[in-house]
Design a protein around this motif. Sequence first.
Motif, mmCIF file in Angstrom:
data_model
loop_
_atom_site.group_PDB
_atom_site.id
_atom_site.type_symbol
_atom_site.label_atom_id
_atom_site.label_comp_id
_atom_site.label_asym_id
_atom_site.label_seq_id
_atom_site.Cartn_x
_atom_site.Cartn_y
_atom_site.Cartn_z
ATOM 1 N N ASN A 119 -1.868 1.645 4.334
ATOM 2 C CA ASN A 119 -1.806 2.420 3.106
ATOM 3 C C ASN A 119 -2.464 2.513 2.366
ATOM 4 N N ARG A 121 -2.635 -0.413 0.927
ATOM 5 C CA ARG A 121 -1.986 -2.061 -0.318
ATOM 6 C C ARG A 121 -2.169 -2.641 0.628
ATOM 7 N N ASN A 234 7.061 8.798 -3.697
ATOM 8 C CA ASN A 234 6.512 9.132 -4.738
ATOM 9 C C ASN A 234 5.522 9.779 -5.217
ATOM 10 N N ASP A 237 1.969 7.915 -4.461
ATOM 11 C CA ASP A 237 1.667 7.156 -3.236
ATOM 12 C C ASP A 237 0.826 8.218 -2.829
#
Length: 755
Positions: A119, A121, A234, A237
Amino acid sequence: MNINFWEKKKMIRSLLLFSLLLHSTVAQKPAGPLQPVAHVKKWSTLSGNEPIVIARGGFSGLFPEGTQDAIGLSQDISIFLCNLQLTKDGGAFCVTGATLDNATTIAMFDPKQKTYNINGRNVQGHFSTDYTGAQIDQNVSMNQAIFSRPSFYDGVSPLLNVDALLSSKQPPRFWLNVQNAAFYAQYGIRAVDNVLEMLKVYQIDFVSSSDIGFLKSINGKTNKTTKVIFQLLNAMDIEATTKQPYGTIVKDLAAIKLFASGIMVPKEFIWPVKPDKYLGLPTTLVADAHKLGLEVYASGFANDLFTSYSYNYDPTAEYLQFIDNGESVDGVVTDFPATASNAIGCFAHNNTLPKKGTTLIITNNGASGVYPGSTDLAYQQAINDGTDIIDCSVQMTKDGIAFCANFADLIAETTAMTKFMARSSNVPEIQPKSGIFSFDLTWSEIQTLKPQMINPQGNDFQRNPANKNNGTFVTLPEFLELAKTKSVGGILINIPNAAYLASKKGLDIVGAVTTALSNATFDKQATQQVFIQSDDTSVLSKFKDIPSYKRVLYIKDKLDDIPIQTVEEIKKYAEVVNLNKNAVIKTSESLLVGLTKAVKELKDANLTVFVHTLRNEYMSLAFDYWSDPNVEIATYIQTANIDGIVTDFPATASRFMRSPCSDPNHIPAILPANAGDLLSTVPAELKPAAQAPLPPLQVSNVVDPPLPPVTNLTKAEPPTAPSPPPSSSGVKAFGVNSVSSLMTVLVVTMLYAGH
């Protein structure tokens, strides 16, 4: 799997009687006048039924997630949530996270790590996609992923294989949460196919994912009995399919309704936590979702993870915030399902019930977990919280004013260091380190100081910092007037350092207390209990002729045994003994070892027993209490048979004693921990070393010499060689500090700089 370990699990499960926590049994027992009638409650959930408890990995607050022990202790009271990880050949295991590193022994099997982009990262570690199911099954075991939790069970149990669990004879109710579905797809592993195949074979109550593309792929293909839930991560995110942050996606609940029947959100989406770690105003998310027919499940609950000062380290208070304060969530995802289950079945809707049982709730300097101790605000908070007894530990000023403060040394609990550093001195009769003592300051000087909140577990566990300097100190007469005005059940007056004050400072603390109590007519009334406490029997003997007072001998040290000769001697001076909690239940490396003989020996002699000091912070609790102060309270009351508990947080004790579940015969009930049960499950090579028994409490440790006369400091006397006053049995003598005065002041300043 270690079969012997599994057998131990079944034993502890039986002993702990978790089945009593099953809420549906409440309706099977006729409700008495104080019992909630659970089957007629109307909850503000979408269905109108009570919220459900979802256990992340089982009882993962104690055992590693997904182990049979974790599942066994949670199965009767919750739905098991499996955070799915898939191997390259489609093997399905339950491990939270993108990698296997924190929660398993994978590094011992394969030391090499890899880096993948998930995603957007880069994530480094060991990934399930690089291994076969057989490699994981045969070579990797579970660890406790959170390092403050017990490590005794690390490497004992294999990773939980989903097929093995669901094909067992008694599978738990099951919630499958699919993590990182888009990541798996990049490597040719179609999570959709795996999940749909499972749904054909097994009963799965819930399927959830944080990937909208995955949820749309299974939409309409699941069993009618399986609910599809969208997990929001979160707020910042990024969701894999839409490339939008979850904080944006949650604003369009109608769109979510097209592919899911509910949402699972971090609890901060409902009750935001401000940067100062206090709760902000609630959002309307639950109400808005319910209007559209969406269920809402709040995630992220764990008794041993700090979230907000607003909860005062009380995990039950946090659960109640989500289920008993406005629109209720439909379920909570937690690592400690027993606490969540108790919040729902025992404490919700029960905040107006009267206190049950005879055990007294006694404050430790008022509600000192909420406000600075011994202040007007701490006492008022304690009264509001439902305490039975408020306490005042009396200190004396240089000009003879008696006031309430926990210590004669004012450094920790006041701002004295900023104003009176030059007045620091060494008083080895009271403590080994230098301090700024109340008896060296006048009352007017002390009134210029602000109180300070003490953090017994260290500054990493601050208490209510917004009020760390709030409140005012009260004199003993003011404290007594407050007790009379508010009609509390009683008072406890603690009298320390009497011998030193009389012989060295010319201060009569016993006379000051006697006069104040008489002036307030506490010696002539029977409506409020009066306890006079001291670690000095010579002080207690001064009050023997006032029948309305009960004398309390304070014993601060650990002990195992009180011989009959010592007990009989104690009876000459006291009707009550206040024991250190470690003198009641022994611990070793945060595990309960067993009960001492002390309480039985005292009670056999018809003495009343108090215990000090109970606190909410999970670091103060043995692992056996599951980071839940309610379990510790239940243990001291039900198992140790204590008559009074001294606590920094009277609200927690009061709520427990007003709950119908405080009765061990009630169903459900909050049951005590059994000392030694958890210890018996620890592998032999990891058990704490057996502790040598402590020496028994001897008569010489209890009985003190008579108090010296009060020295008249205004009368000139010829100089004499200095001689220390008689030491109290409760105070150890210390050598004179050899460090220079200036260096001592600097060290003390550094030690207390955090306050």
